[in-house]
Design a protein around this motif. Structure first.
Motif, mmCIF file in Angstrom:
data_model
loop_
_atom_site.group_PDB
_atom_site.id
_atom_site.type_symbol
_atom_site.label_atom_id
_atom_site.label_comp_id
_atom_site.label_asym_id
_atom_site.label_seq_id
_atom_site.Cartn_x
_atom_site.Cartn_y
_atom_site.Cartn_z
ATOM 1 N N LEU A 54 0.804 -1.224 0.000
ATOM 2 C CA LEU A 54 0.000 0.000 0.000
ATOM 3 C C LEU A 54 0.839 1.278 0.000
ATOM 4 C CD1 LEU A 54 -2.739 -1.094 2.567
ATOM 5 C CD2 LEU A 54 -2.974 -0.920 0.078
ATOM 6 N N HIS A 55 2.143 1.165 0.282
ATOM 7 C CA HIS A 55 3.026 2.331 0.302
ATOM 8 C C HIS A 55 4.008 2.267 -0.856
ATOM 9 C CE1 HIS A 55 1.928 2.103 4.676
ATOM 10 N NE2 HIS A 55 1.671 3.353 4.399
ATOM 11 N N LYS A 56 4.399 3.435 -1.354
ATOM 12 C CA LYS A 56 5.433 3.436 -2.386
ATOM 13 C C LYS A 56 6.746 2.991 -1.748
ATOM 14 C CE LYS A 56 6.934 8.232 -2.076
ATOM 15 N NZ LYS A 56 7.190 9.430 -2.804
ATOM 16 N N PRO A 57 7.666 2.455 -2.543
ATOM 17 C CA PRO A 57 8.941 2.007 -1.978
ATOM 18 C C PRO A 57 9.762 3.184 -1.443
ATOM 19 C CG PRO A 57 8.606 1.115 -4.190
ATOM 20 C CD PRO A 57 7.532 2.123 -3.955
ATOM 21 N N PRO A 58 10.535 2.951 -0.379
ATOM 22 C CA PRO A 58 11.368 4.032 0.166
ATOM 23 C C PRO A 58 12.582 4.272 -0.721
ATOM 24 C CG PRO A 58 11.812 1.998 1.327
ATOM 25 C CD PRO A 58 10.676 1.709 0.376
ATOM 26 N N PRO A 59 13.247 5.415 -0.525
ATOM 27 C CA PRO A 59 14.511 5.635 -1.248
ATOM 28 C C PRO A 59 15.547 4.606 -0.824
ATOM 29 C CG PRO A 59 13.715 7.676 -0.230
ATOM 30 C CD PRO A 59 12.858 6.561 0.285
ATOM 31 N N SER A 102 16.367 -0.989 17.177
ATOM 32 C CA SER A 102 16.092 0.396 16.781
ATOM 33 C C SER A 102 14.691 0.616 16.223
ATOM 34 C CB SER A 102 17.136 0.881 15.784
ATOM 35 O OG SER A 102 17.196 0.032 14.661
ATOM 36 N N PHE A 103 14.178 -0.288 15.432
ATOM 37 C CA PHE A 103 12.855 -0.046 14.851
ATOM 38 C C PHE A 103 11.815 0.178 15.944
ATOM 39 C CE2 PHE A 103 14.430 -2.982 11.309
ATOM 40 C CZ PHE A 103 14.925 -1.929 10.575
ATOM 41 N N TYR A 104 11.917 -0.621 17.004
ATOM 42 C CA TYR A 104 10.922 -0.546 18.061
ATOM 43 C C TYR A 104 11.159 0.613 19.032
ATOM 44 C CZ TYR A 104 9.738 -5.063 16.127
ATOM 45 O OH TYR A 104 9.382 -6.059 15.270
ATOM 46 N N GLN A 105 12.244 1.376 18.825
ATOM 47 C CA GLN A 105 12.533 2.525 19.664
ATOM 48 C C GLN A 105 11.863 3.804 19.151
ATOM 49 O OE1 GLN A 105 14.312 2.333 22.532
ATOM 50 N NE2 GLN A 105 14.538 0.152 22.205
ATOM 51 N N PHE A 106 11.360 3.777 17.917
ATOM 52 C CA PHE A 106 10.786 4.959 17.301
ATOM 53 C C PHE A 106 9.266 4.869 17.251
ATOM 54 C CE2 PHE A 106 15.093 4.888 15.706
ATOM 55 C CZ PHE A 106 15.457 6.221 15.756
ATOM 56 N N SER A 107 8.608 5.753 17.958
ATOM 57 C CA SER A 107 7.146 5.813 17.928
ATOM 58 C C SER A 107 6.705 6.508 16.645
ATOM 59 C CB SER A 107 6.641 6.601 19.141
ATOM 60 O OG SER A 107 5.245 6.716 19.084
ATOM 61 N N PHE A 108 5.658 5.989 16.027
ATOM 62 C CA PHE A 108 5.174 6.555 14.762
ATOM 63 C C PHE A 108 3.659 6.366 14.703
ATOM 64 C CE2 PHE A 108 6.724 6.864 10.058
ATOM 65 C CZ PHE A 108 6.111 8.105 9.960
ATOM 66 N N GLU A 109 2.953 7.059 15.601
ATOM 67 C CA GLU A 109 1.497 6.919 15.739
ATOM 68 C C GLU A 109 0.763 7.135 14.413
ATOM 69 O OE1 GLU A 109 -0.263 5.922 18.251
ATOM 70 O OE2 GLU A 109 0.971 6.261 20.004
ATOM 71 N N GLU A 110 1.280 8.057 13.601
ATOM 72 C CA GLU A 110 0.554 8.469 12.395
ATOM 73 C C GLU A 110 0.312 7.345 11.393
ATOM 74 O OE1 GLU A 110 2.356 11.954 14.344
ATOM 75 O OE2 GLU A 110 3.122 9.991 13.772
ATOM 76 N N TRP A 159 8.474 -3.532 7.757
ATOM 77 C CA TRP A 159 7.959 -2.445 6.920
ATOM 78 C C TRP A 159 9.136 -1.876 6.144
ATOM 79 C CZ3 TRP A 159 6.946 3.196 8.547
ATOM 80 C CH2 TRP A 159 6.216 3.861 7.551
ATOM 81 N N THR A 160 9.001 -1.735 4.833
ATOM 82 C CA THR A 160 10.123 -1.308 4.002
ATOM 83 C C THR A 160 10.637 0.081 4.361
ATOM 84 O OG1 THR A 160 8.568 -0.551 2.303
ATOM 85 C CG2 THR A 160 9.511 -2.756 2.027
ATOM 86 N N TRP A 161 9.819 0.936 4.918
ATOM 87 C CA TRP A 161 10.258 2.279 5.282
ATOM 88 C C TRP A 161 11.013 2.325 6.606
ATOM 89 C CZ3 TRP A 161 10.208 6.944 2.790
ATOM 90 C CH2 TRP A 161 9.566 6.971 1.554
ATOM 91 N N SER A 162 10.905 1.311 7.446
ATOM 92 C CA SER A 162 11.527 1.342 8.771
ATOM 93 C C SER A 162 13.040 1.531 8.699
ATOM 94 C CB SER A 162 11.196 0.075 9.555
ATOM 95 O OG SER A 162 9.835 0.057 9.905
ATOM 96 N N LEU A 163 13.712 0.786 7.836
ATOM 97 C CA LEU A 163 15.159 0.905 7.725
ATOM 98 C C LEU A 163 15.554 2.314 7.291
ATOM 99 C CD1 LEU A 163 18.019 -0.271 7.731
ATOM 100 C CD2 LEU A 163 17.616 -0.990 5.360
ATOM 101 N N TRP A 164 14.904 2.836 6.279
ATOM 102 C CA TRP A 164 15.243 4.169 5.761
ATOM 103 C C TRP A 164 15.031 5.239 6.836
ATOM 104 C CZ3 TRP A 164 12.799 8.814 4.692
ATOM 105 C CH2 TRP A 164 13.495 9.693 3.863
ATOM 106 N N LEU A 165 13.910 5.187 7.541
ATOM 107 C CA LEU A 165 13.618 6.182 8.578
ATOM 108 C C LEU A 165 14.573 6.064 9.758
ATOM 109 C CD1 LEU A 165 9.738 5.952 8.392
ATOM 110 C CD2 LEU A 165 11.105 7.973 7.841
ATOM 111 N N CYS A 166 14.834 4.833 10.218
ATOM 112 C CA CYS A 166 15.758 4.622 11.336
ATOM 113 C C CYS A 166 17.163 5.085 10.975
ATOM 114 C CB CYS A 166 15.824 3.141 11.685
ATOM 115 S SG CYS A 166 14.932 2.736 13.157
ATOM 116 N N HIS A 167 17.622 4.685 9.818
ATOM 117 C CA HIS A 167 18.963 5.050 9.377
ATOM 118 C C HIS A 167 19.097 6.568 9.291
ATOM 119 C CE1 HIS A 167 22.136 5.709 6.291
ATOM 120 N NE2 HIS A 167 22.749 4.782 7.015
ATOM 121 N N GLY A 168 18.095 7.224 8.745
ATOM 122 C CA GLY A 168 18.130 8.683 8.648
ATOM 123 C C GLY A 168 18.200 9.352 10.013
ATOM 124 N N ALA A 169 17.455 8.839 10.980
ATOM 125 C CA ALA A 169 17.475 9.412 12.329
ATOM 126 C C ALA A 169 18.832 9.208 12.986
ATOM 127 C CB ALA A 169 16.372 8.779 13.181
#
Length: 179
Positions: A54-59, A102-110, A159-169
């Motif tokens: 349902l989501h576009k692929p992350p960078p 790390s993935f479980y350390q980031f809250s992402f309610e949205e 989730w394919t976006w988790s790695l990209w978001l975690c790495h960026g943070a």
């Protein structure tokens, strides 16, 4: 009935750990499974095939390896070798950071409504009085008899976006860290 009780137990454990919240509406559903880590403990993995579709692929995510550090090349002038330059040598700092689970350390309610367990529960079962609402972007009150979906409120592994978001943070944290 036994399976329902086991799922209720899992939901309670994940809620206590801060991994799960609840939603009135499920945009998509996920399953969960565990894999054995090298130390013998279990790692929780979320089957995110439906939300990923349902989501576009992350960078692309550039992950550094030990070999990447070995391949860094600097000129003699930048390193202050050979003299003759009035420019001070570069201050080179190399660091690494690994955030455990790390993935479980980031809250992402949205995005939680995309990661709902297929297991509806009553609000009163888990003492829930408010839930995040996608339409308002905030929390709304619920009654004890309201049916809710347990939803991951963190970035789930899978989730394919988790790695990209975690790495960026983590990169941001390293770049802005005090030496």
């Amino acid at each position: 009935l036994h399976e329902r009780r086991r799922m209720d137990e899992l939901v309670g454990l994940l809620q206590t750990a801060g991994v799960l919240g609840f939603r009135k509406r499920a945009r998509s559903k996920v399953g969960v499974f565990t894999v054995v880590k090298t130390d013998g403990s279990l790692r929780l993995v979320v089957d995110c095939r439906l939300p990923n579709a349902l989501h576009k692929p992350p960078p692309y995510t550039d992950l550094a390896t030990a070999g990447a550090f070995a391949n860094l090349k600097f000129s003699d002038e930048a390193l202050g070798i050979g003299g003759g330059s009035s420019t001070p040598p570069l201050r080179i700092t190399v660091s690494e950071l690994d955030l455990v689970d790390s993935f479980y350390q980031f809250s992402f309610e949205e995005v939680g409504s995309f990661f709902c367990l297929d297991h509806r529960v009553r609000a009163s079962q888990f003492s829930v009085t408010e839930v995040f609402d996608d339409d308002t972007g905030g929390f709304v009150a619920v009654g004890p008899d309201d049916w809710l979906w347990p939803a991951f409120r963190v970035m789930p592994m899978g989730w394919t976006w988790s790695l990209w978001l975690c790495h960026g943070a983590l990169v941001e944290a390293m770049v802005h860290a005090e030496p």
